[in-house]
Design an enzyme around this catalytic site. Structure first.
Site, PDB file in Angstrom:
ATOM      1  CE  LYS A 116      -3.706  -2.119   2.761  1.00 32.02           C
ATOM      2  NZ  LYS A 116      -4.569  -2.736   1.792  1.00 32.02           N
ATOM      3  CD  GLU A 200      -5.108   5.727   4.479  1.00 32.44           C
ATOM      4  OE1 GLU A 200      -4.227   5.719   3.598  1.00 32.44           O
ATOM      5  OE2 GLU A 200      -6.221   5.200   4.314  1.00 32.44           O
ATOM      6  CG  HIS A 235     -12.027  -2.527   8.197  1.00 31.09           C
ATOM      7  ND1 HIS A 235     -12.539  -1.262   8.051  1.00 31.09           N
ATOM      8  CD2 HIS A 235     -11.410  -2.554   9.400  1.00 31.09           C
ATOM      9  CE1 HIS A 235     -12.223  -0.558   9.126  1.00 31.09           C
ATOM     10  NE2 HIS A 235     -11.559  -1.315   9.961  1.00 31.09           N
ATOM     11  NE  ARG A 292      -7.611  -9.921  -5.102  1.00 30.28           N
ATOM     12  CZ  ARG A 292      -8.712  -9.427  -4.549  1.00 30.28           C
ATOM     13  NH1 ARG A 292      -9.884  -9.609  -5.110  1.00 30.28           N
ATOM     14  NH2 ARG A 292      -8.653  -8.738  -3.425  1.00 30.28           N
TER      15      ARG A 292
HETATM   16  P1  ADP Z   1     -12.171  -8.206  -1.883  1.00 29.52           P
HETATM   17  O1  ADP Z   1     -11.863  -6.761  -1.928  1.00 29.52           O
HETATM   18  O2  ADP Z   1     -12.363  -8.850  -3.213  1.00 29.52           O
HETATM   19  O3  ADP Z   1     -13.221  -8.607  -0.907  1.00 29.52           O
HETATM   20  P2  ADP Z   1     -10.087  -8.720   0.083  1.00 29.52           P
HETATM   21  O4  ADP Z   1      -8.936  -7.807  -0.124  1.00 29.52           O
HETATM   22  O5  ADP Z   1     -11.056  -8.505   1.189  1.00 29.52           O
HETATM   23  O6  ADP Z   1     -10.848  -8.872  -1.351  1.00 29.52           O
HETATM   24  O7  ADP Z   1      -9.568 -10.224   0.247  1.00 29.52           O
HETATM   25  C1  ADP Z   1      -8.680 -10.804  -0.657  1.00 29.52           C
HETATM   26  C2  ADP Z   1      -9.296 -11.912  -1.466  1.00 29.52           C
HETATM   27  O8  ADP Z   1      -8.968 -13.202  -1.026  1.00 29.52           O
HETATM   28  C3  ADP Z   1     -10.817 -11.870  -1.479  1.00 29.52           C
HETATM   29  O9  ADP Z   1     -11.230 -12.025  -2.792  1.00 29.52           O
HETATM   30  C4  ADP Z   1     -11.220 -13.019  -0.602  1.00 29.52           C
HETATM   31  O10 ADP Z   1     -12.470 -13.567  -0.912  1.00 29.52           O
HETATM   32  C5  ADP Z   1     -10.113 -13.976  -0.856  1.00 29.52           C
HETATM   33  N1  ADP Z   1      -9.896 -14.838   0.268  1.00 29.52           N
HETATM   34  C6  ADP Z   1      -9.825 -14.468   1.555  1.00 29.52           C
HETATM   35  N2  ADP Z   1      -9.593 -15.530   2.336  1.00 29.52           N
HETATM   36  C7  ADP Z   1      -9.514 -16.606   1.502  1.00 29.52           C
HETATM   37  C8  ADP Z   1      -9.281 -17.997   1.704  1.00 29.52           C
HETATM   38  N3  ADP Z   1      -9.077 -18.511   2.916  1.00 29.52           N
HETATM   39  N4  ADP Z   1      -9.283 -18.798   0.631  1.00 29.52           N
HETATM   40  C9  ADP Z   1      -9.473 -18.297  -0.595  1.00 29.52           C
HETATM   41  N5  ADP Z   1      -9.693 -16.999  -0.845  1.00 29.52           N
HETATM   42  C10 ADP Z   1      -9.714 -16.160   0.191  1.00 29.52           C
HETATM   43  P1  ADP Z   2      -7.700  -4.200   2.477  1.00 35.49           P
HETATM   44  O1  ADP Z   2      -6.435  -4.419   1.722  1.00 35.49           O
HETATM   45  O2  ADP Z   2      -7.713  -4.931   3.763  1.00 35.49           O
HETATM   46  O3  ADP Z   2      -8.903  -4.386   1.630  1.00 35.49           O
HETATM   47  P2  ADP Z   2      -8.203  -1.306   2.280  1.00 35.49           P
HETATM   48  O4  ADP Z   2      -7.140  -0.279   2.324  1.00 35.49           O
HETATM   49  O5  ADP Z   2      -8.783  -1.635   0.950  1.00 35.49           O
HETATM   50  O6  ADP Z   2      -7.620  -2.641   2.946  1.00 35.49           O
HETATM   51  O7  ADP Z   2      -9.352  -0.882   3.285  1.00 35.49           O
HETATM   52  C1  ADP Z   2     -10.386  -1.767   3.618  1.00 35.49           C
HETATM   53  C2  ADP Z   2     -11.561  -1.000   4.216  1.00 35.49           C
HETATM   54  O8  ADP Z   2     -11.168  -0.218   5.350  1.00 35.49           O
HETATM   55  C3  ADP Z   2     -12.194   0.004   3.289  1.00 35.49           C
HETATM   56  O9  ADP Z   2     -13.133  -0.586   2.433  1.00 35.49           O
HETATM   57  C4  ADP Z   2     -12.814   0.995   4.259  1.00 35.49           C
HETATM   58  O10 ADP Z   2     -14.041   0.503   4.753  1.00 35.49           O
HETATM   59  C5  ADP Z   2     -11.832   1.029   5.412  1.00 35.49           C
HETATM   60  N1  ADP Z   2     -10.856   2.134   5.267  1.00 35.49           N
HETATM   61  C6  ADP Z   2      -9.693   2.108   4.589  1.00 35.49           C
HETATM   62  N2  ADP Z   2      -9.052   3.286   4.636  1.00 35.49           N
HETATM   63  C7  ADP Z   2      -9.810   4.112   5.390  1.00 35.49           C
HETATM   64  C8  ADP Z   2      -9.694   5.484   5.839  1.00 35.49           C
HETATM   65  N3  ADP Z   2      -8.638   6.222   5.529  1.00 35.49           N
HETATM   66  N4  ADP Z   2     -10.677   6.004   6.589  1.00 35.49           N
HETATM   67  C9  ADP Z   2     -11.747   5.245   6.941  1.00 35.49           C
HETATM   68  N5  ADP Z   2     -11.929   3.957   6.562  1.00 35.49           N
HETATM   69  C10 ADP Z   2     -10.976   3.391   5.794  1.00 35.49           C
END
Ligand code: ADP
Ligand code: ADP
Ligand code: MG
Length: 666
Positions: A116, A200, A235, A292
């Protein structure tokens, strides 16, 4: 186009990829772990190869083994799905070295977006709007604390290598910063083997709006509009929809451009998602890019009429994107709900077990079910406990929502705890229905989403009783048909007796509450009694568990799935896992001793049927005991008063233990 591809994944996404490959005439090779020997993706694929033990680290994550299988089976390309190896740049590189096409972006793009912090530095150069914050290399706690102060509280500490909602801490005051940093770093080290963090601005009441992008090897890049994934728990996304409610064409164009700029900055090829955090005033910041296919890609497919996996395959063979930005259009509205084997009432704890009964709603042009399991399959502890994704389409959001409610009401899952009832409440909550969205919605709507159990409506018990009677009748008829004299009344179990009307009682339990339904068999139905009311009932029970019932003047539809003593009731979009206690009165009477009743066998008290002090008739149920996986009711031996219970639900009792103090009336 490829002739043969390998799918390095499992579950619904493996099935999803196979479906498109098959429609394009591509032969598919599945890989599977020992836990998935009979999984749906293995059954669907043209070929399947065992790659190791259940643990993902010994099977679905073993890059060398999977590459070897691709070579051995002559697969020209590998589709990684999501999760597992999909965002592993070394795997993408190894594929390239082995002369096998990785169906995804170049390794360099995965690497650039993998962290990130590094990706934010790149995005800054590409002029993509970023959340105010610090994403540099200096990890000195005192320095980070100063940065947090400069950003202004509340701030969010994020693991740079994080994903799946892990490794994030909201910090509201400077005093809490150091402790939060330590704990966030510890979690990041354990989960991702990398404890670098960024700090952030914590955006209050934000929305999660992400853009689907697609690039090809000819330098084209387009966006396939947005998805709103604001409804999250911890989240993690629960509901996703497209388009984002309230999105204006101007803002869509601005965000779409930022997403394409982000993708172009890293030489992106294939399907990717640029996630933004959006403020209620419409401002937005880049959050991260997922390199992906995303779990929620079907909502984009539903509003564009496109097949994103087909696009992935075309791009991977070197074809240009099938459409230009100007040719892309949004039609209607789509919503996806993730159906999980988990218990919302216990902090969404995953649930495992066999899917004893699994009946999704019928698929149509408007209703799509993507799943990796069928009835009889097992949800194991080894992988993500997702059962399915339910996706609906409507001409507008209102219609899509109505279809989602209806489809959820038809979804029947028995055998594992699941979130179907929770999702039903969620799509009914006024703030969601009115598109008043932000990432705190679930948290804020606790009262509506987790209502106290409350009284179960009399209809539910009555329908359960009617279904039981109809089921017994059907069994009796089957038996009679097999016997020498099909009309012999002695073979029937339907309560029919020579001496006029018969009476019996059916006892059901839900958690700790027990209800009794009195039954009188009439020539054309039953008179069911649940104090204080009594109603005439008749109906039919289909082989598919559908119950068409008449209760008094009302016609009702429900479904009742039988599994052991369980009677899973599905009615009006809700479900109740009732238990039938003592089928046909088989079961223990308590042994009456001076002043009380004793347990007829060792077991566990599961429910008390009356309040202490209650006056009861002879035969009334008093307490339910579970022994040897069966439930037994302890009945009142005669008319009298229950003075007190010696045990509470959950207590183990030994054989002969005195259960309650009972005083006969005479
Ligand atoms: P998304 O934004 O698509 O929900 P996340 O960043 O939350 O993705 O999670 C990463 C990806 O890995 C997701 O698509 C989630 O469904 C997948 N994932 C998480 N845990 C597992 C697991 N144990 N086996 C396979 N896929 C997984
Ligand atoms: P991940 O890789 O686990 O998906 P993200 O950076 O995509 O992490 O953040 C996941 C979730 O966390 C977001 O969908 C949002 O709900 C919350 N989030 C992320 N950044 C912020 C922020 N700066 N302020 C408030 N909520 C946030
Ligand atoms: Mg994310």
């Amino acid at each position: 186009m490829f002739k043969k591809i390998l799918i390095a994944n499992r579950g619904e996404i493996a099935c999803r990829v196979i479906k498109t490959a098959r429609s394009m005439g591509i032969v598919t090779v599945a890989v599977y772990s020992e836990a998935d020997a009979n999984a749906r993706h293995v059954r669907l694929a043209d070929e399947a190869v065992l790659i190791g033990p259940p643990a993902a680290s010994e099977s679905y994550l073993v890059a060398d083994r999977i590459l070897q299988v691709a070579k051995d089976t002559g697969a020209e390309a590998i589709h990684p799905g999501y999760g597992f190896l999909s965002e592993n740049d070394e795997f993408a590189e190894a594929c390239e070295r082995a002369g096998i096409v990785f169906i995804g972006p170049p390794a360099s793009a995965i690497r650039a977006m993998g962290l990130k912090s590094a990706s934010k530095a790149l995005m800054e150069k590409a002029k993509v709007p970023l959340t105010p914050g610090y994403h540099g290399d200096n990890q000195d706690p005192a320095f980070l604390a100063t940065q947090a102060q400069a950003i202004g509280y509340p701030v969010l500490i994020k693991a740079s290598a994080g994903g799946g909602g892990k490794g994030m801490r909201r910090v509201d005051t400077a005093a809490d910063f150091e402790a939060a940093l330590t704990s966030c770093k510890r979690e990041a080290r354990n989960a991702f083997g990398d404890d670098d963090v960024l700090v952030e601005k914590y955006i209050v009441k934000p929305r999660h709006i992400e853009f689907q992008v697609f690039g090809d090897t000819h330098g084209n890049c387009v966006y396939l509009f947005e998805r709103d994934c604001s409804v999250q728990r911890r989240h993690q996304k629960v509901l996703e929809e497209a388009p984002a409610p309230g999105m204006t064409p101007e803002r869509r164009a601005a965000m779409g451009k930022a997403a394409v700029d982000a993708a172009k900055a890293v030489g992106y090829v294939g399907a990717g998602t640029v996630e933004f955090i959006a403020m209620q005033d419409g401002g937005f910041y880049f959050m991260e890019m997922n390199t992906r296919l995303q779990v929620e890609h079907p909502v984009t497919e539903m509003i564009t009429g496109l097949d994103l996996v087909e696009w992935q395959l075309r791009v991977a063979t070197g074809e240009p994107l099938p459409l230009t930005q100007e040719q892309l259009e949004i039609d209607g509205h789509a919503i996806e709900a993730r159906i999980y084997a988990e218990d919302p009432d216990r902090g969404f704890l995953p649930s495992t077990g066999r899917l004893v009964h699994l009946a999704p709603p019928a698929e149509s042009d408007h209703v799509r079910v993507d799943t990796g399991v069928e009835q009889g399959d097992e949800i194991t502890p080894h992988y993500d406990p997702m059962i399915a994704k339910l996706i609906v389409w409507g001409a507008d959001r209102r219609q899509a929502l109505a279809r989602m409610r209806q489809a959820l009401a038809q979804y029947r899952v028995v055998g594992v705890s699941n979130n179907v009832d929770f999702l039903t409440r969620l799509v009914t909550v006024p703030s969601f229905a009115n598109a008043d969205l932000d990432t705190g919605l679930i948290e804020r709507e606790q009262a509506l989403l987790f209502p106290p159990a409350g009284e179960v409506r009399a209809d539910v018990w009555l329908l359960a009783a009617l279904a039981q009677l109809l089921r017994e009748q059907r069994l009796a008829q089957k038996k009679a048909a097999r016997s020498a004299d099909p009309h012999s009344p002695w073979r029937a179990l339907d309560g029919w007796r020579l001496n006029g009307h018969a009476e019996r009682r059916l006892v059901f339990r839900l958690g700790e509450s027990v209800r009794e339904v009195g039954v009188e068999v009439l020539p054309d139905g039953y008179r069911l009694q649940i104090s204080p009311k009594s109603v005439f009932a008749r109906g039919t029970l289909g082989a598919d568990s559908e119950l068409h019932a008449q209760l008094g003047e009302r016609r009702l539809r429900a479904a009742v799935v039988t599994s052991g003593e369980r009677r899973h009731m599905f009615f009006e979009g809700r479900s109740w896992p009732l238990s039938l206690v003592d089928t046909l009165h088989a079961g223990g009477e308590g042994e009456e001793v001076e002043g009380g009743l004793r347990a007829p066998m060792p077991g566990k008290v599961v429910a008390l049927a009356v309040q202490p002090g209650a006056t009861v008739e002879k035969g009334a149920p008093l307490l339910v005991l579970e022994a040897m996986k069966m439930e037994h009711t302890i009945h009142a031996p005669r008319k009298g008063v229950v003075k007190a219970f010696r045990f509470a639900p959950g207590d183990q009792v030994s054989d002969g233990a005195e259960l309650l103090d009972f005083e006969g009336s005479e």
